[in-house]
Enzyme design. Structure first.
Site, short mmCIF file in Angstrom:
data_model
loop_
_atom_site.label_atom_id
_atom_site.label_comp_id
_atom_site.label_asym_id
_atom_site.label_seq_id
_atom_site.Cartn_x
_atom_site.Cartn_y
_atom_site.Cartn_z
N GLU A 168 0.68 -1.21 0.09
CA GLU A 168 0.02 -0.08 -0.19
C GLU A 168 0.78 1.36 0.16
O GLU A 168 0.83 2.17 1.09
CB GLU A 168 -0.72 0.17 1.16
CG GLU A 168 -1.84 -1.34 1.30
CD GLU A 168 -2.99 -1.06 2.32
OE1 GLU A 168 -3.00 -0.03 3.16
OE2 GLU A 168 -3.98 -1.80 2.29
N GLU A 369 -5.11 -8.63 0.74
CA GLU A 369 -5.88 -8.13 2.28
C GLU A 369 -7.45 -8.05 1.74
O GLU A 369 -7.89 -7.21 0.68
CB GLU A 369 -5.47 -7.20 2.90
CG GLU A 369 -3.98 -7.25 3.12
CD GLU A 369 -3.37 -5.96 3.87
OE1 GLU A 369 -4.22 -5.10 4.34
OE2 GLU A 369 -2.38 -5.59 4.00
C1 BGP Z 1 -4.34 -1.97 5.46
C2 BGP Z 1 -3.04 -2.24 5.90
C3 BGP Z 1 -2.76 -3.10 7.23
C4 BGP Z 1 -4.00 -3.33 7.92
C5 BGP Z 1 -5.34 -3.02 7.55
C6 BGP Z 1 -6.35 -2.87 8.41
O1 BGP Z 1 -4.37 -0.77 4.93
O2 BGP Z 1 -2.09 -2.79 4.98
O3 BGP Z 1 -1.37 -2.87 7.81
O4 BGP Z 1 -3.53 -2.42 9.17
O5 BGP Z 1 -5.18 -2.33 6.64
O6 BGP Z 1 -6.54 -1.42 8.61
P1 BGP Z 1 -6.54 -0.58 10.12
O7 BGP Z 1 -5.41 -1.54 10.62
O8 BGP Z 1 -6.06 0.69 9.68
O9 BGP Z 1 -7.88 -0.99 10.75
#
Ligand code: BGP
Length: 465
Positions: A168, A369
């Protein structure tokens, strides 16, 4: 169980985490920007919890991998922390404890029959490189990253076949340079554009190192993981469509096109040039980006982006921001995940898959993801002590149904990774929202498989659901 949604036998069923969110800071020689931010402003983190322990993967990796194996995951992504592996950023001299740790982790994954997918950057820039050189705004840092990547391929390329340059990168641009949700929390649109370019360059330079490595000769592959937020216009009125088009170009195509096609989106370049915020580049760099495209794409999908034309005139006094060309549209009545504040729109996964098929040469890709963060999951713990997260099962199912449809229609998707195997530390949200197939008790560090983990086990066994 009769299967109505069948997936290929060699489909990647897995989950993703990252070094900074799971390992804890044990024995790390350097601080990342997140370590530094927590040390200097702990109140910015939910309940004042920082990355010091995370989910203790540094100490618990054997037991953690065994739990992943118990669910049946056949592939898992994590990341190598630059601040753990490298002792001297300028020479690339490695840290013996970092080398030992990542060797052990990789060996354990391989021993358990889980394919390790290793990512080289998950928002965890060494803070020294920000202080000394200005972080990703500096091309020297780009070169230091390529050196770190080279070391990783040399050290682990004999066992790791699937590599990722960045997770990302758009979040680095947005969090650090536009919307103040990651340290150093700047608002500087022009610098954001340079960083966007430099991250693309850094990815290409790491790929160039990979192509020279024995890992590539042994059949290894390298990709990038991008968070795609498909931009949907509020209406089919031309002004709304144009607003969504710019949002799509800025947020998604700015990394997709260079990664897959080796060039920057012309419409985007034209607008940035007119606005006077185009990045500085050289002919050699542009050639390097053209030559070093990815073998596969990882796509993180959480939420769509809805756009409309600007109704409030843009105030130039704030300097340049991408919002000069669109406004976010908050669609009334849309389905929301109230804990994270993100819209739930499973059909976008289908739209993404078809976009890859039709506009990105149908390159091999996977969902790297997808997931649902929920606050207060302890309330769903039943008398037998395990968490009944049916909402997560429904969420995954709905997304997989759309993915399945797109694959039936020819999209070249080879896997689905959930965020995340074990509840992990989520940046400034710390442990507010839980995403895992495995629950983590923050006090005892006890880890237990949730109902979604058991469900996932059956899906993997049956190659579908
Ligand atoms: C994505 C990232 C992760 C993870 C996930 C969930 O953007 O790659 O690292 O954290 O989101 O989001 P968050 O943790 O901000 O709720």
């Amino acid at each position: 169980m009769s299967v109505t949604h069948e997936f290929p036998k060699d489909f990647w069923w897995g989950a993703a985490t990252s070094g900074p969110q799971s390992e804890g800071r044990f024995h790390k020689a350097h601080r990342s920007v997140f370590d530094y931010w927590f040390d200097t402003e702990p109140a910015a983190f939910f309940d004042g919890i920082g990355p010091n322990v995370a989910s203790n993967f540094y100490n618990d990796y054997r037991a953690d991998i065994a739990l992943m194996k118990q669910i049946g995951l056949n592939s898992v992504r994590t990341s190598i922390q630059w601040t753990r592996l490298i002792k001297d950023f300028e020479t690339g001299e490695t840290d013996p404890d970092g080398v030992r740790f990542y060797n052990n982790v990789i060996d354990e994954f391989v021993r358990q029959g889980i394919r390790p997918v290793l990512n080289l950057h998950h928002f965890d820039l060494p803070v020294e490189l920000y202080e000394k050189y200005g972080g990703w705004a500096s091309k020297h840092v780009v070169d230091l990253f390529a050196l770190f990547a080279k070391r990783c391929f040399e050290l682990f390329g004999d066992r790791v076949k699937d590599w990722v340059t960045f997770n990302e990168p758009m979040v680095v641009v947005e969090g650090e340079y536009l919307y103040e949700f990651h340290y150093p929390k700047l608002v500087d649109g022009k610098q954001a554009c340079q960083v966007l370019y430099n991250l693309n360059l850094a990815s290409a330079k790491a790929i160039a190192e990979f192509r020279k490595s024995t890992c590539a000769q042994l059949g290894g592959r390298i990709g990038i993981v991008l968070n795609l937020t498909p931009a949907y216009p509020r209406s089919d009125q031309p002004e709304d469509v144009a607003a969504a088009k710019f949002a799509e170009d800025y947020k998604n195509n700015s990394f997709l096109d260079p990664a897959v096609h080796g060039y920057f989106t012309k419409d985007l370049v034209d607008v940035l040039k007119t606005d006077g915020v185009l990045w500085e580049s050289t002919t050699e760099e542009i050639e390097l980006i053209a030559k070093n495209t990815v073998d596969f794409l990882g796509i993180n999908y959480y939420q769509p982006f809805r756009a409309q034309r600007r109704e409030i005139p843009y105030d130039d006094a704030q300097g340049w921001l991408p919002e000069k060309h669109f406004q976010q549209y908050h669609m009334p009545g849309c389905r929301m995940n109230p804990y994270r504040g993100w819209e739930i729109y499973p059909k976008a996964i289908y739209d993404i898959a078809i976009h890859v098929r039709d506009h990105l040469s149908n390159i091999p890709w996977y969902i790297s993801e997808n997931g649902m963060g929920v606050e207060g999951e302890e309330r769903f713990r039943n008398a037998d002590g395990f968490i009944e997260d049916d909402y997560r099962i429904d969420f995954i199912k709905e997304h997989l149904q759309w993915l399945h449809k797109a694959m039936q229609e020819g999209s070249n998707c080879f896997g689905y990774h959930l965020w995340t195997p074990i509840d992990c530390w989520s940046w400034s949200n710390a442990y507010k929202n839980r995403y895992g197939l495995i629950a983590l008790d923050l006090v005892t560090q006890e880890k237990t498989i949730k109902k979604s983990g058991l469900w996932m086990h059956d899906v993997i066994q049956n190659h579908g659901f």
